[in-house]
Write a protein that holds these residues in place. Structure first.
Motif, mmCIF file in Angstrom:
data_model
loop_
_atom_site.group_PDB
_atom_site.id
_atom_site.type_symbol
_atom_site.label_atom_id
_atom_site.label_comp_id
_atom_site.label_asym_id
_atom_site.label_seq_id
_atom_site.Cartn_x
_atom_site.Cartn_y
_atom_site.Cartn_z
ATOM 1 N N PHE A 72 0.817 -1.213 0.000
ATOM 2 C CA PHE A 72 0.000 0.000 0.000
ATOM 3 C C PHE A 72 0.849 1.260 0.000
ATOM 4 O O PHE A 72 0.390 2.317 -0.440
ATOM 5 C CB PHE A 72 -1.015 -0.016 1.163
ATOM 6 N N GLU B 43 3.764 1.516 -1.765
ATOM 7 C CA GLU B 43 4.104 1.660 -3.178
ATOM 8 C C GLU B 43 2.904 2.220 -3.933
ATOM 9 O O GLU B 43 3.044 3.097 -4.782
ATOM 10 C CB GLU B 43 4.460 0.297 -3.774
ATOM 11 N N ALA B 44 1.728 1.668 -3.610
ATOM 12 C CA ALA B 44 0.513 2.115 -4.291
ATOM 13 C C ALA B 44 0.287 3.601 -4.024
ATOM 14 O O ALA B 44 -0.124 4.341 -4.912
ATOM 15 C CB ALA B 44 -0.679 1.294 -3.810
ATOM 16 N N ALA B 45 0.566 4.034 -2.811
ATOM 17 C CA ALA B 45 0.375 5.443 -2.476
ATOM 18 C C ALA B 45 1.300 6.317 -3.306
ATOM 19 O O ALA B 45 0.917 7.383 -3.783
ATOM 20 C CB ALA B 45 0.636 5.667 -0.983
ATOM 21 N N ARG B 46 2.536 5.851 -3.519
ATOM 22 C CA ARG B 46 3.463 6.635 -4.342
ATOM 23 C C ARG B 46 2.971 6.715 -5.775
ATOM 24 O O ARG B 46 3.028 7.756 -6.405
ATOM 25 C CB ARG B 46 4.840 5.983 -4.331
ATOM 26 N N LEU B 47 2.463 5.580 -6.277
ATOM 27 C CA LEU B 47 1.940 5.580 -7.642
ATOM 28 C C LEU B 47 0.729 6.497 -7.763
ATOM 29 O O LEU B 47 0.442 7.019 -8.825
ATOM 30 C CB LEU B 47 1.534 4.162 -8.055
ATOM 31 N N SER B 48 0.010 6.674 -6.647
ATOM 32 C CA SER B 48 -1.160 7.537 -6.680
ATOM 33 C C SER B 48 -0.767 9.003 -6.595
ATOM 34 O O SER B 48 -1.635 9.864 -6.483
ATOM 35 C CB SER B 48 -2.099 7.197 -5.528
ATOM 36 N N GLY B 49 0.520 9.289 -6.589
ATOM 37 C CA GLY B 49 0.967 10.671 -6.609
ATOM 38 C C GLY B 49 1.204 11.283 -5.239
ATOM 39 O O GLY B 49 1.271 12.492 -5.107
ATOM 40 N N ASN B 50 1.313 10.458 -4.211
ATOM 41 C CA ASN B 50 1.626 10.988 -2.884
ATOM 42 C C ASN B 50 3.122 11.211 -2.756
ATOM 43 O O ASN B 50 3.909 10.302 -3.017
ATOM 44 C CB ASN B 50 1.191 10.005 -1.791
ATOM 45 N N HIS C 74 -0.349 7.831 5.116
ATOM 46 C CA HIS C 74 -0.513 6.394 4.900
ATOM 47 C C HIS C 74 0.128 5.547 5.992
ATOM 48 O O HIS C 74 -0.476 4.607 6.468
ATOM 49 C CB HIS C 74 0.042 5.995 3.521
#
Lengths: 336, 322, 281
Positions: free
Chosen positions: C172, C174-181, C190
C-alpha cells in the motif's frame, strides 16, 4: 508502423552489494584505509523492448530474474543505472523517481499489485483508496470525486454499497476490483499488472481477467502483464518476454512462442506447467543445477549456463546475443 | 482397494465458534487414503480443505471443535487420542508441510541442525550420526551443495530452498502419512515441478500416503492418483484424476474445470462459477450446499443426500449427476 | 461511529479488566475536571485545631499536619497530575512518533541521527536525567513536562521506527506513491495512521510512567512546590509521619497515584483491541 507507446532501450539496473570479508580482512582494510570492495548485482541488464498502443505484453520468468526490478523501473519507483524509458515520446527516464510522484506524467503509468490485500491501506475505505490518486493527481474533491469513484466502482463491477468498507471487510475478488479501480482512476496509458490474480480462486480469477480485458478495450490502455502462470499469460497477452537473470532470453508473439519455444529456458518453463493430460507430459524438460549468481556475472558466459541441458564449450566463451528470428521473434541462444 | 487404508476419516464434522455465530465448517466428511496413494483435496478458499487436514492432525484453532467423526490411522483414532500420544505420532508417523516454509522454520537455528533435531527426537538417530543423516536428507530433496547449505540459516535460503528444507524435515522420519497444505503456492513453476516430482518419488519409494491440498486442479491432476473435490465443507466428488478430468459428474466440479485456464485458447472460453459459497453460519443451509448456485437444481435437492457410487471408485454427492 | 461504540462494548464485555480500567479512567477524568468544584474543603485552608486527624466521616482521608483535608487535596491534585502527564505524553508523542516514523521510513542519515539521540537519552538513568533537566531549566511545571517528555522520547522513537520500517515496502505504500503521494504524504497520510493503534497503546503505557515521574520529581522537591496539592509532594510530606503512626497522610495520595498508573497501564491493552480495525469484524 506507428511509434510504440512504451520504448525501453538498453535499460540496466545494478545494485552495489558489499563483498563478504572476514573479520581480520575487515580490520586490515580499515587500518590500511582501503575502501571495502564493491560488487554489482546486475538485476536488469541491457533490456530493450517496446509496447504498442493497445497491446498486452507478458513478462515471465522465475523469482529473482529481475521482473520486479524491471517493473519498478518502468513505473518509475526506481531510477535506472543506464538506458532509456520513453512513454509516448516523452523521456520518463530523465525524471528522478523521487520527483515522479508530483510529476504530471505520474498518471500515465499505473499498476495493479500482486496481493490486492497488501496493496490497500488497512485504514482506508474502498472509496478512499480509489479516490487517493484522483485527489492527488487530478485534484478532484467533494461531489466530483464521489461521482468519479462511483463511476469507477460501476466500471469494475464493485457494488457501490461496498465503497464504505475497509479492506478486511472485503473478499479477495472485491479487493482486486478496488485495486483495479484505483489503477485506472487517472486514465493511465500504460497499466502494469503484477500477478493480479495470483491470490485468487480460479472462479474469481476468470472474472477478474475478463474484466481486465474488457477495460483495456474500453479505455484504450496498454498492459504489461507480469505473471508466472503461463496458462494465464497465453490467454491474455499478444506478445511475451521471457526473462532470465536480468536479461530477456526470448520474445515473440504469444501464439508462436508457446507452441514453438526456441530457448531451452522457455522450453523448461513451459514443461513445468502442470498438465492434466498425461499424453502431453511426455518428453518434458526438468531443470537441474543452480542459477548463476547475478553478482558481477562473467560477460563471456551465457547466463543460463549450468542449468541448460544443451550447453557446450562455446557457451562459456561467448555469451549469446538476443538475435532476431522471423515472425517478430527473438532469442538469445547459440543453438536456437 | 483391498489393503486397509493408511488413513480413514469418517463422518468428520467441525464447528467454529465466532462472534457472529457458529460456523459449520465441515459436515460429515469421509476421506480414505491408501498406502502409497496420493490424494488431492481441491476446492476454493473456504471450502474446508485445510480444516480437514488440521482437524485430522489435531492442530485445529482453539475456536474450532470437532463435533463428530473419527480418523483411523494405524489402528488408533487420531481424534480420540490424548494430546501427548498424538504429539509423539505427529513427529514420527504423521508429517505436515505448511504453506509458508519460512514461518515454519526456526529462524535462529541452522537448517541442518533442525533436520538433525527431528532425526534425534523421532528417528532414533544418535547425536553423532544425525548431522550426516541431515545432509543426506538435504541431498535427497535435491538441494545443491548440501554440506554447505546444512550450515545456512533459513533467511539465507530462497523460498524454494526453504520449502525443500521443510519437506526434508517432514520426511526425515519416513512418515507413513504426509499432509501437504499448498506446498508450492508462491513458488516458481520450475521449482514447483521439482518439488512435486520429489514428493511423488518419496511416496512411491516408501509407500507413504499423501494428502495434497491445493486449489490448482491441473496440478492435482498431474501429480495425484485421486482427486477429492470439496465445496462449503462437503465432499462433492471423488474420483481417480484422469477419470475426473474426462468426465466430472458433479456440476460444481464441472464448473471448476471450466474456470481453470489450460486447454482453452481464449479468455472467453473460460467460465466463472455463478454465486458465492453459502454463509456457513446460516441455520437453514440446504442439504446440498451447492444447490443455491446450481443451475440444475430441482425441488428434490433439499432432502438429505450422501456420496453415492456412480462408477468404479467414482463417488458423487448429487442427486442428478451430469 | 455507532459501529465503533458497538465494537467497544463487545471488547469490554469480553474483558472486564479493561472495563474496570475504563471506569477508573472515567473517575480520574471526572476528578480532574470537577475536582475543585466538588471538593468538600478548601485544599489550601490550614486549621491547627484539626491537624493530624485520622480518617473520619467528616474527613474521609483524614487531615495532615496543618489540618488540611487530605481527600480534598487528593481530589484537587488530580487535575495538575493528569495535565502534566498528558502534556508530556503528547509532547513525547509528537517528537518521538514523527522523528521515529521518519527514521524508520527514510533510513540512512535520518535513522542514524534520530537513533543516536534516542540512544544518548537511554544511556542515562532516566529519572536522574529528568532531575538534571528540571534542575538546569528551572523548577516549574513547564519544565517538568519537558523533562518527562524527553525521557519518554526514546520509547516512542523505538516503536515508531520499528513499525514504520516494517511498512516501508508494503504494497500500500508503493501504491500510495503511484497515486501521486509525495514522501511526506506517504509518511503522514498512509504510514502514520496505521501505526496509531500501537502508538495509542504506547501513550497509555507511558502516561502511567509520566504520572509516576512527575510525582517522583515533586517527591524529591524538584517540581511542583508546596503548598500546592500534588500527589508526589503529599506522599513526601506524609512520609515523615509514618513513623509516628499518622499513616493516612502518605497512604491515600500514594494509593491514588498507584491506582492512576495501574489504570493507564490496563487501558493500553484495551485501547489496542478497540482501535485495531482488524479485530472489528
Amino acid at each position: 508502423m506507428t511509434a510504440p507507446l512504451l520504448d525501453i532501450g538498453e535499460l540496466a539496473k545494478r545494485f552495489p552489494v558489499g563483498r563478504k570479508r572476514s573479520l581480520p580482512q575487515r580490520i586490515a582494510d580499515s587500518v590500511a584505509g582501503r575502501k571495502p570492495p564493491v560488487s554489482l548485482l546486475h538485476a536488469v541488464d541491457d533490456v530493450s523492448f517496446t509496447i504498442g498502443r493497445g497491446e498486452t505484453v507478458g513478462l515471465v520468468g522465475e523469482s529473482g530474474c529481475g521482473k520486479s526490478t524491471l517493473v519498478r523501473l518502468v513505473n518509475r519507483l526506481l531510477d535506472p543505472t543506464d538506458g532509456i524509458i520513453r512513454l509516448g515520446g516523452s523521456d520518463l527516464g530523465a525524471i528522478r523517481a523521487a520527483d515522479f510522484a508530483g510529476h504530471p506524467a505520474r498518471a500515465r503509468v499505473q499498476m495493479v499489485f500482486q496481493d490486492a490485500g497488501d496493496s490497500l491501506n488497512p485504514r482506508y475505505t474502498a472509496a478512499d483508496a480509489i479516490g487517493d490518486p484522483l485527489r492527488r493527481l487530478k485534484r478532484l474533491g467533494g461531489a466530483a470525486l464521489r461521482a468519479r469513484v462511483e463511476e469507477l466502482a460501476d466500471m469494475t463491477g464493485l457494488p457501490r454499497e461496498l465503497l464504505s468498507r475497509f479492506p478486511h471487510q472485503l473478499s479477495g475478488g472485491q479487493k482486486a476490483r478496488v485495486g483495479i479501480a484505483r489503477a485506472i482512476a487517472v486514465q493511465p496509458d500504460l497499466l502494469i499488472l503484477d500477478e493480479p490474480t495470483a491470490a485468487l480462486d480460479v472462479s474469481v480469477q476468470v472474472v477478474i481477467l475478463q474484466l481486465l480485458q474488457r477495460l483495456k478495450a474500453e479505455l484504450g490502455m496498454s498492459y504489461l502483464f507480469v505473471s508466472h502462470d503461463l496458462n494465464v499469460v497465453r490467454l491474455l497477452c499478444d506478445r511475451v518476454l521471457v526473462m532470465y537473470l536480468g536479461k530477456i532470453v526470448e520474445s515473440g508473439p504469444a501464439a508462436t512462442l508457446f507452441t514453438d519455444p526456441k530457448h531451452p529456458y522457455t522450453r523448461a518453463l513451459l514443461s513445468a506447467i502442470p498438465q492434466a493430460d498425461p499424453v502431453r507430459r511426455a518428453g518434458r524438460l526438468r531443470l537441474g543445477g543452480e542459477p548463476r549468481s547475478p553478482i558481477d556475472p562473467d560477460p563471456k558466459v551465457c547466463r543460463f549456463y549450468g542449468r541448460c541441458p544443451s550447453s557446450t564449450e562455446r557457451c562459456t566463451q561467448e555469451a549469446p546475443e538476443l538475435r532476431r528470428l522471423e515472425g517478430e521473434r527473438a532469442v538469445s541462444c547459440h543453438f536456437a | 482397494m483391498t489393503a486397509a487404508p493408511a488413513l480413514k476419516v469418517e463422518n468428520l464434522s467441525v464447528e467454529f465458534r465466532t462472534r457472529a455465530g457458529v460456523v459449520r465448517v465441515l459436515e460429515a466428511v469421509d476421506l480414505e487414503v491408501g498406502k502409497g496413494e496420493t490424494v488431492a483435496l481441491v476446492g476454493e478458499s473456504g471450502s474446508g480443505k485445510s480444516v480437514t487436514a488440521f482437524a485430522t492432525m489435531g492442530i485445529l484453532d482453539p475456536a474450532g471443535r470437532v463435533t463428530s467423526g473419527s480418523a483411523m490411522f494405524g489402528g488408533a483414532d487420531l481424534l480420540a487420542l490424548p494430546e501427548r500420544e498424538l504429539a509423539e505420532l505427529r513427529g514420527r508417523e504423521l508429517s505436515m508441510i505448511f504453506q509458508n516454509p519460512r514461518t515454519a522454520l526456526n529462524p535462529i537455528r541452522r537448517v541442518g541442525q533442525q533436520i538433525a533435531d527431528v532425526l534425534v527426537r523421532h528417528g532414533g538417530a544418535t547425536r553423532a550420526q544425525a548431522p550426516q543423516a541431515a545432509i543426506e536428507m538435504l541431498r535427497r530433496v535435491r538441494i545443491p551443495d548440501p554440506e554447505r547449505r546444512a550450515r545456512a540459516y533459513p533467511f539465507e535460503l530462497s523460498g524454494g530452498m526453504c520449502q525443500r528444507v521443510m519437506i526434508a524435515i517432514a520426511l526425515a522420519c519416513r512418515p507413513s502419512l504426509l499432509i501437504a497444505d499448498e506446498p508450492t503456492t508462491g513458488l516458481d513453476v520450475t521449482t514447483q515441478a521439482v518439488i512435486m516430482d520429489l514428493i511423488g518419488e518419496l511416496a512411491r519409494e516408501s509407500g507413504m500416503a499423501t494428502v495434497f491440498i491445493t486449489h490448482d486442479l491441473a496440478l492435482a491432476a498431474e501429480y495425484c492418483d485421486r482427486i477429492v473435490v470439496m465445496h462449503a465443507g462437503h465432499i462433492v466428488e471423488s474420483a481417480p484424476s484422469a477419470q475426473l478430468f474426462a468426465g466430472a459428474r458433479h456440476p460444481y466440479t464441472a464448473r471448476l474445470l471450466a474456470a481453470t485456464p489450460g486447454e482453452t485458447d481464449s479468455l472467453q472460453g473460460l467460465q466463472s462459477i455463478p454465486g458465492n459459497l453459502p454463509d456457513l453460519r446460516r441455520t437453514d443451509l440446504p442439504a446440498c450446499r451447492y444447490s443455491e448456485r446450481c443451475e440444475r437444481r430441482k425441488p428434490e435437492c433439499v432432502s438429505p443426500l450422501a456420496l453415492a457410487k456412480v462408477g468404479e471408485r467414482h463417488l458423487v454427492a448429487c442427486r442428478f449427476p451430469l | 461511529m455507532s459501529a465503533l461504540l458497538r465494537h467497544a462494548r463487545y471488547v469490554l464485555s469480553g474483558n472486564p479488566v479493561t472495563a474496570l480500567a475504563f471506569g477508573l479512567f472515567g473517575l480520574l477524568l471526572f476528578a480532574a475536571i470537577f475536582g475543585s468544584a466538588i471538593a468538600p474543603y478548601d485544599p489550601l485552608a490550614t486549621e491547627a485545631a484539626r491537624a493530624l486527624k485520622p480518617p473520619s466521616a467528616a474527613h474521609w482521608f483524614g487531615t495532615d499536619q496543618l489540618g488540611r483535608d487530605i481527600f480534598s487535596r487528593v481530589l484537587v491534585a488530580t487535575r495538575l497530575d493528569l495535565t502534566i502527564a498528558f502534556a508530556s505524553v503528547i509532547l513525547a508523542f509528537l517528537l518521538g512518533a514523527l522523528s521515529g516514523v521518519a527514521a524508520g521510513y527514510f533510513g540512512g542519515w535520518t535513522e542514524r541521527i534520530v537513533g543516536r539521540i534516542a540512544d544518548t537519552i537511554m544511556a542515562f538513568p532516566l529519572f536522574v536525567l529528568a532531575m538534571g533537566i528540571v534542575a538546569a531549566l528551572g523548577n516549574n511545571v513547564t519544565n517538568i513536562v519537558i523533562a518527562t517528555a524527553i525521557i519518554n522520547y526514546p520509547l516512542y522513537v523505538r516503536v515508531a521506527r520499528a513499525e514504520a520500517n516494517i511498512r516501508r515496502d508494503a504494497g500500500f505504500v508503493e501504491a500510495a506513491r503511484l497515486s501521486g503521494n509525495g514522501e511526506a504524504r506517504v509518511l503522514l497520510g498512509h504510514i502514520l495512521p496505521n501505526i496509531m493503534p500501537i502508538m495509542m497503546v504506547q501513550m497509555s503505557l507511558t502516561m502511567g510512567y509520566a504520572i509516576l515521574n512527575a510525582a517522583g520529581l515533586s517527591f524529591i522537591g524538584l517540581g511542583v512546590k508546596p503548598p500546592h496539592p500534588e500527589w508526589g509532594i503529599m506522599v513526601a510530606e506524609g512520609a515523615n509521619f509514618i513513623q509516628s503512626g499518622e499513616w493516612w497522610i502518605a497512604l491515600f495520595p500514594g494509593a491514588t497515584l498507584m491506582l492512576a498508573v495501574f489504570c493507564f497501564n490496563l487501558l493500553g491493552d484495551g485501547l489496542r483491541d478497540i482501535v485495531d480495525p482488524r479485530q472489528r469484524t
